[in-house]
Design an enzyme around this catalytic site. Sequence first.
Site, mmCIF file in Angstrom:
data_model
loop_
_atom_site.group_PDB
_atom_site.id
_atom_site.type_symbol
_atom_site.label_atom_id
_atom_site.label_comp_id
_atom_site.label_asym_id
_atom_site.label_seq_id
_atom_site.Cartn_x
_atom_site.Cartn_y
_atom_site.Cartn_z
ATOM 1 N N ASP A 303 32.444 76.441 34.769
ATOM 2 C CA ASP A 303 33.127 75.145 34.821
ATOM 3 C C ASP A 303 32.876 74.266 33.597
ATOM 4 O OD1 ASP A 303 34.437 75.774 37.126
ATOM 5 O OD2 ASP A 303 32.987 74.843 38.459
ATOM 6 N N TYR A 387 36.379 71.599 43.910
ATOM 7 C CA TYR A 387 34.990 71.170 44.018
ATOM 8 C C TYR A 387 34.727 69.906 43.226
ATOM 9 C CZ TYR A 387 31.024 73.557 46.180
ATOM 10 O OH TYR A 387 30.045 73.965 47.052
HETATM 11 CO CO CO Z 1 29.361 75.767 46.969
#
Ligand code: CO
Length: 638
Positions: A303, A387
């Site tokens: 990420d 997320y």
């Molecule tokens: Co997780």
Amino acid sequence: MTDPIAPTTPPTTTSPATAHPYDPLRSDEITAVVAAVQATGRLGDGAWFSTITLEAPPGEDVGQRPRRARLVIVDGPGASVIEAVVDVADGRIGSWHRRDGVRPPLGLHESMVAIAALHGHAGFVEALARRGITDLAQVQIDPWPTGSFGDPAEAERRIVRCISYYREEPGDNGYARPIEGLLAVVDMARGKVLEIVDHGIVPVPTHAGSYLPHDHEPHRHDLRPLEITQPEGPSFTIDGNVLRWQRWSMHVSLDPLEGLVLRDVGYEDGGRVRPILRRAAISEMVVPYGDPDPAHGWKNAFDVGEWGLGRMANSLALGCDCLGEIRYLDAVYADEHGAPATIANAICIHEEDVGILWKHVDLYTNRTEVRRARRLVISSIATVGNYEYAFYWCVHLDGSIELEVKLTGIVSTKAIVPGADTVHAPELAPGLAAPVHQHLFCARLDVCVDGPVNEVHEVDVIPLEPGEANPWENGFAPARRRLDRELAARCNVDPGRSRTWHIVNPTASNRLGRPTAYRLTPGPSPTLLAGEGSNVSARAGFARHNLWVTPVAPDERRAAGDYPNQHPGGEGLPRWTQADRSLVDTPIVVWHTFGVTHVPRPEDWPVMPVDRCGFRLVPVGFFDANPALDVPPPDHCH
Ligand code: CO
């Protein structure tokens, strides 16, 4: 950063942003360097800008030379980038290199191109129709970094693998209804669908998985107001990007990829600032998924290097993301056209009460002394697809530094036959499961405890051998091992031995004549669970150990190398440390891999309560005694 924080009340004072050598590029500087690069005539029509940042190589004193910008430019649809360094003031091109066989993080506009390509692709539309889905407006398409699995289609291309979700209404939680088994491989640079892979139909779950307030009424009504007020304002000051609080000082900025960057972290002691960290940031992170299902086994997200924690940063909202007397810094960055853009309120700065700092009741006199603890918190939150990652760098009154990472958002899901035994993917809701995975972050800590030359000692606390020196066999003591070379400095956490790593200055001493130091106290962090022969093990080698130490080197910035997107692996820490360089009498960098292994639970659905991980840097003989003895008693002990 543009907008100095307007003071409301003393002692928060600000002056017009003072130019600091580490200040991020301003809007006018971004415009100037882009113009200079375009004026060379060396860029094609479709060229776009991946990142444009201040050039500040590790180990170089940027205050001693004119400001330079580092540009990563994508000039063509293949696997290459141009790296250019440009003098900000005069636009002179300092260097210009084409690097082949590498890809930048996924382009945001190219991600949209990939989605549009699927909308127009008959095979994709047919695969949806086989599942009874005929309206593309009800399909959420998530482009994912594809990894590197040796597929010839990957060569010389910038690829995404797209997965899809069903939204009956636009405001639905798409992750509740995965369109299972359907993958699409798209050349995102050329807008060309390369392959539709259909692993077979699993019914789309019916459970809506809403986390919206109107779906959870009646709301509880017994939460009374909790207000945090500082009537005289906070105790810190912000001057441009320089932050001062209590005896701490540091420079704060947001890198498009690494997110929050702290520089020149120091502590004023006896009239001088004692340095601790030259630079600290998350250099990379990886989310390896542990489900061998063919529709999911390829998932490994980097990420930082595939998306970018800074460019995905949220604009934070007072009273929601942060509570109390908050000050914000905006982040200015270059968009993919090379135009300056601003993320307002990208960095949140505030003080927090964190319970007691120290206390003692003298039982002879019944006198109580107690002090309140506070920390200064510098935070940023990034949304990367499903997320959220929230990063909180904290400094405390006791001289410690802490990084706390909060993980929230929505787990990556898959549809299953309800009740199926899915050991790699616990069932969260009927017909919905989430593959097990890890979140492994690698903090790059450019250390300078009391000066530039530090060394690292691994300290385990172990039982002493029985014998004359240990007649009661009660003995235990710290055992210290200096990490002299890179290969010996690859270490893992060991809570059974209370293992810590001391960052020691062998030339500075405290009043006891001992070297001054800070201790890296790790959390109970795992290492990479994927097998050594796995693809992700090669690509995320940094995650195979919790600690690495390297000598400072200008090209060694990111733990998995500069371009992990679609990279087959071997780059970064595993490659650099093969040289087994000496770590003694030289400036060093400490790299700490930490994180969590996430076995999803029903309570993680439909949105995940915050989970936490991180580490602390704690003074060990850096001070001569508790540095917080001069914190005054609280005014109001009732
Ligand atoms: Co997780």
